[in-house]
Write a protein that holds these residues in place. Structure first.
Motif, short mmCIF file in Angstrom:
data_model
loop_
_atom_site.label_atom_id
_atom_site.label_comp_id
_atom_site.label_asym_id
_atom_site.label_seq_id
_atom_site.Cartn_x
_atom_site.Cartn_y
_atom_site.Cartn_z
N VAL A 14 13.07 12.70 33.42
CA VAL A 14 14.05 12.19 34.51
C VAL A 14 12.94 12.45 35.82
O VAL A 14 12.46 13.39 35.94
N ASP A 15 12.58 11.37 36.56
CA ASP A 15 11.67 11.62 37.77
C ASP A 15 12.45 12.28 39.03
O ASP A 15 13.39 11.43 39.39
N VAL A 16 12.54 13.54 39.26
CA VAL A 16 13.33 14.01 40.22
C VAL A 16 12.50 14.30 41.42
O VAL A 16 13.03 14.95 42.32
N ARG A 17 11.04 13.72 41.75
CA ARG A 17 10.43 13.90 42.47
C ARG A 17 11.06 12.86 43.81
O ARG A 17 10.65 11.49 43.73
N ARG A 18 11.41 13.09 45.02
CA ARG A 18 12.06 12.56 45.96
C ARG A 18 11.06 11.50 46.48
O ARG A 18 11.50 10.43 47.04
N ASP A 19 9.77 11.76 46.68
CA ASP A 19 8.97 11.07 47.36
C ASP A 19 8.26 10.10 46.31
O ASP A 19 7.39 9.54 46.61
N SER A 20 8.70 10.03 45.12
CA SER A 20 8.26 9.07 44.05
C SER A 20 8.76 7.71 44.20
O SER A 20 9.91 7.44 44.34
N ASN A 21 7.74 6.88 43.69
CA ASN A 21 8.27 5.18 43.46
C ASN A 21 9.55 5.15 42.41
O ASN A 21 10.17 4.32 42.41
N THR A 22 9.18 5.99 41.55
CA THR A 22 10.21 6.00 40.34
C THR A 22 11.38 6.93 40.51
O THR A 22 11.80 7.38 39.51
N PHE A 23 11.55 7.62 41.59
CA PHE A 23 12.53 8.52 41.68
C PHE A 23 13.81 8.07 41.15
O PHE A 23 14.24 7.23 41.41
N GLY A 24 14.48 8.93 40.43
CA GLY A 24 15.75 8.66 39.59
C GLY A 24 15.72 7.90 38.42
O GLY A 24 16.70 7.69 37.58
N GLN A 25 14.43 7.30 38.08
CA GLN A 25 14.48 6.60 36.71
C GLN A 25 14.12 7.66 35.57
O GLN A 25 13.66 8.78 35.78
N TRP A 26 14.38 7.21 34.34
CA TRP A 26 14.27 7.95 33.30
C TRP A 26 13.72 7.34 32.14
O TRP A 26 13.76 6.01 32.21
N GLU A 27 13.22 8.07 31.17
CA GLU A 27 12.59 7.39 29.98
C GLU A 27 12.96 8.16 28.68
O GLU A 27 12.63 9.48 28.90
N PRO A 28 13.43 7.87 27.72
CA PRO A 28 13.92 8.39 26.54
C PRO A 28 12.74 8.39 25.61
O PRO A 28 11.87 7.79 25.58
N PHE A 29 12.54 9.69 24.96
CA PHE A 29 11.73 9.90 23.48
C PHE A 29 12.32 10.27 22.47
O PHE A 29 13.20 11.33 22.91
N ARG A 30 12.46 9.83 21.22
CA ARG A 30 12.89 10.54 20.11
C ARG A 30 11.58 11.10 19.47
O ARG A 30 10.68 10.68 19.07
N LEU A 31 11.96 12.40 19.50
CA LEU A 31 10.86 13.23 18.93
C LEU A 31 11.40 13.78 17.57
O LEU A 31 12.45 14.21 17.29
N SER A 32 10.25 14.01 16.62
CA SER A 32 10.94 14.75 15.22
C SER A 32 9.72 15.52 14.78
O SER A 32 8.65 15.59 15.08
#
Length: 104
Positions: free
Chosen positions: A82-100
């Motif tokens: 999750v992008d929690v950098r308040r000054d980022s253009n993608t603030f609040g966006q998230w990306e999932p990864f399935r790792l094994s």
């Protein structure tokens, strides 16, 4: 080593090769030289291992001063960045990864 494209800026996702034979398997966990050749300049100074039962949610962990290095030793996990950098253009966006443990 293969780098898989990530949508969020600053996220790097690598799949390390695993070598299998009749004795079992081998995969290099970390190589500073290999990562530097791929442009990863972060310095990793701590290594932790945790285990969880199926269905456990570990929660969010972040530190703006540190890069995170995640690998799965057994089974699989659903990891979310999750992008929690308040000054980022993608603030609040998230990306999932399935790792094994198999590297998928």
């Amino acid at each position: 080593m293969e780098e898989v494209a990530a949508r969020l800026p600053g996220v790097r996702y690598f799949v390390r090769p695993q070598f299998l034979d009749e004795r079992g398997s081998f995969r290099r966990a970390y190589s500073e030289t290999e990562y530097r050749l791929l442009g990863l300049e972060d310095r990793f100074v701590e290594d932790n291992v945790s285990t969880s039962r199926r269905g456990v949610l570990r929660g969010m962990h972040f530190d703006f001063r540190l890069a995170k290095f995640v690998q799965v030793l057994f089974g699989e996990i659903y990891d979310v960045v999750v992008d929690v950098r308040r000054d980022s253009n993608t603030f609040g966006q998230w990306e999932p990864f399935r790792l094994s443990a198999q590297g998928c």
